[in-house]
Design a protein around this motif. Sequence first.
Motif, short mmCIF file in Angstrom:
data_model
loop_
_atom_site.label_atom_id
_atom_site.label_comp_id
_atom_site.label_asym_id
_atom_site.label_seq_id
_atom_site.Cartn_x
_atom_site.Cartn_y
_atom_site.Cartn_z
N TYR A 106 0.81 -1.22 0.00
CA TYR A 106 0.00 0.00 0.00
C TYR A 106 0.85 1.27 0.00
O TYR A 106 0.33 2.36 -0.21
N LEU A 141 -5.03 4.29 -4.17
CA LEU A 141 -5.26 3.80 -2.82
C LEU A 141 -6.74 3.56 -2.53
O LEU A 141 -7.10 2.56 -1.94
N PHE A 142 -7.61 4.44 -2.90
CA PHE A 142 -9.01 4.34 -2.51
C PHE A 142 -9.90 3.75 -3.61
O PHE A 142 -11.11 3.85 -3.54
N ARG A 143 -9.30 3.15 -4.61
CA ARG A 143 -10.08 2.50 -5.65
C ARG A 143 -10.17 1.01 -5.39
O ARG A 143 -9.30 0.40 -4.79
N GLY A 144 -11.25 0.42 -5.87
CA GLY A 144 -11.41 -1.02 -5.77
C GLY A 144 -10.76 -1.71 -6.94
O GLY A 144 -9.89 -1.17 -7.63
N VAL A 145 -11.26 -2.90 -7.21
CA VAL A 145 -10.68 -3.75 -8.25
C VAL A 145 -10.81 -3.09 -9.62
O VAL A 145 -10.03 -3.37 -10.54
N ASP A 146 -11.77 -2.20 -9.81
CA ASP A 146 -11.93 -1.54 -11.11
C ASP A 146 -10.77 -0.62 -11.43
O ASP A 146 -10.57 -0.22 -12.57
N GLY A 147 -9.96 -0.29 -10.42
CA GLY A 147 -8.87 0.63 -10.64
C GLY A 147 -7.54 -0.02 -10.95
O GLY A 147 -6.52 0.65 -11.05
N TYR A 148 -7.53 -1.36 -11.10
CA TYR A 148 -6.27 -2.06 -11.37
C TYR A 148 -5.80 -1.81 -12.79
O TYR A 148 -6.56 -1.90 -13.74
N TYR A 196 -17.04 -7.61 -10.27
CA TYR A 196 -16.16 -6.99 -11.27
C TYR A 196 -15.90 -8.01 -12.38
O TYR A 196 -15.81 -9.20 -12.14
N TYR A 203 -13.17 -8.67 -15.65
CA TYR A 203 -11.94 -8.35 -16.38
C TYR A 203 -11.83 -9.32 -17.56
O TYR A 203 -12.44 -10.39 -17.55
N TYR A 218 -9.73 -4.22 -17.22
CA TYR A 218 -11.04 -4.00 -16.59
C TYR A 218 -12.13 -3.82 -17.63
O TYR A 218 -11.92 -3.15 -18.65
N HIS A 238 -18.16 -3.14 -13.62
CA HIS A 238 -18.48 -3.65 -12.30
C HIS A 238 -19.83 -3.11 -11.84
O HIS A 238 -20.35 -2.12 -12.40
N LEU A 268 -14.73 -6.33 -2.06
CA LEU A 268 -15.09 -5.04 -1.48
C LEU A 268 -14.45 -3.94 -2.29
O LEU A 268 -13.53 -4.17 -3.07
N THR A 269 -14.93 -2.74 -2.11
CA THR A 269 -14.37 -1.62 -2.85
C THR A 269 -13.57 -0.73 -1.92
O THR A 269 -13.57 -0.92 -0.70
N GLY A 270 -12.88 0.23 -2.51
CA GLY A 270 -12.15 1.20 -1.72
C GLY A 270 -10.99 0.59 -0.98
O GLY A 270 -10.36 -0.35 -1.42
N THR A 271 -10.69 1.11 0.19
CA THR A 271 -9.50 0.68 0.91
C THR A 271 -9.61 -0.76 1.39
O THR A 271 -8.62 -1.37 1.72
N ALA A 275 -10.53 -3.20 -0.48
CA ALA A 275 -10.37 -4.13 -1.60
C ALA A 275 -9.15 -5.01 -1.39
O ALA A 275 -9.19 -6.21 -1.59
#
Lengths: 114, 112
Positions: free
Chosen positions: A50, A96-103, B34, B36, B46, B49, B92-95, B97
Motif C-alpha cells: 500500500y 489507494l481508494f479505488r477497488g478492483v476496477d482501478g487495477y 467486477y 476483467y 477491466y 463492475h 469489497l471496494t475502496g481501501t 479491496a
Amino acid sequence: DVKVTQSSRYLVKRTGEKVFLECVQDMDHENMFWYRQDPGLGLRLIYFSYDVKMKEKGDIPEGYSVSREKKERFSLILESASTNQTSMYLCASSPLFRGVDGYTFGSGTRLTVV
Amino acid sequence: DAKTTQPPSMDCAEGRAANLPCNHSTISGNEYVYWYRQIHSQGPQYIIHGLKNNETNEMASLIITEDRKSSTLILPHATLRDTAVYYCIVSLTGTNAGKSTFGDGTTLTVKP
C-alpha cells in the motif's frame, strides 16, 4: 497512456539463482501487486503493497520476497529459484481508494526456471 | 472475498451476443461484482463492475440477479477480438479491496 511496465517479457534462469522481477508504474498509484498465473489456477496473489517500504503477504508468498523502496517501483525477488516457480508473473497497480476496477496490469513476465 | 464459479470455456458466433455467466452464491451485501478480460499475451483489462443494479458501458453490460447470487456479462455484438479469458471477481471496494482473487475465468472463443 498510463502504464505498468515489467522489465522483462521472457526470462530463463537456473535453479538456485536469485531472480529479480521489476515493475514500474507511472500513474503515482499507492497500491502495487504481484500475481502469478498458472493454467487451471487463475491468478494468485503473491504480495501487495500500500505504500513505500510497506508489504503484505498474499495467498502464496512462500519462496518470494518483495521490495518497495520508491513509490513507482515494486520488485519481486525469488531468493533461490526453483522449477516450480516457472510461471507467468503479472504486476498491477491501483490508486489507494479505488477497488478492483482501478487495477492496471503490466503485460507479464514469463519466467522459466531450468 | 466471496468465491466465484465460471464455466471453463464458451464459444460464440461473430456478431452474436456473448453471455458469460458467473455464480457467486456467498457474496456479501457490500461486495461488488467486477469483470476483467485477458487477451492472449497481455495483462488483464477491466471491463465493468456493479453492486446490485444492472450496468452498461461502451464495452459490455452486466446483469446481476435480484438475490445477487449470480451475474451475466453480455458482449452485445461479439467480434473476433473479443476472444479472451474473462474473469469474474467479487470484492469489497475502496481501501478494503486489498487483495482480490482472480479465479480460472471463462475462455471465450468467438468464431467467424
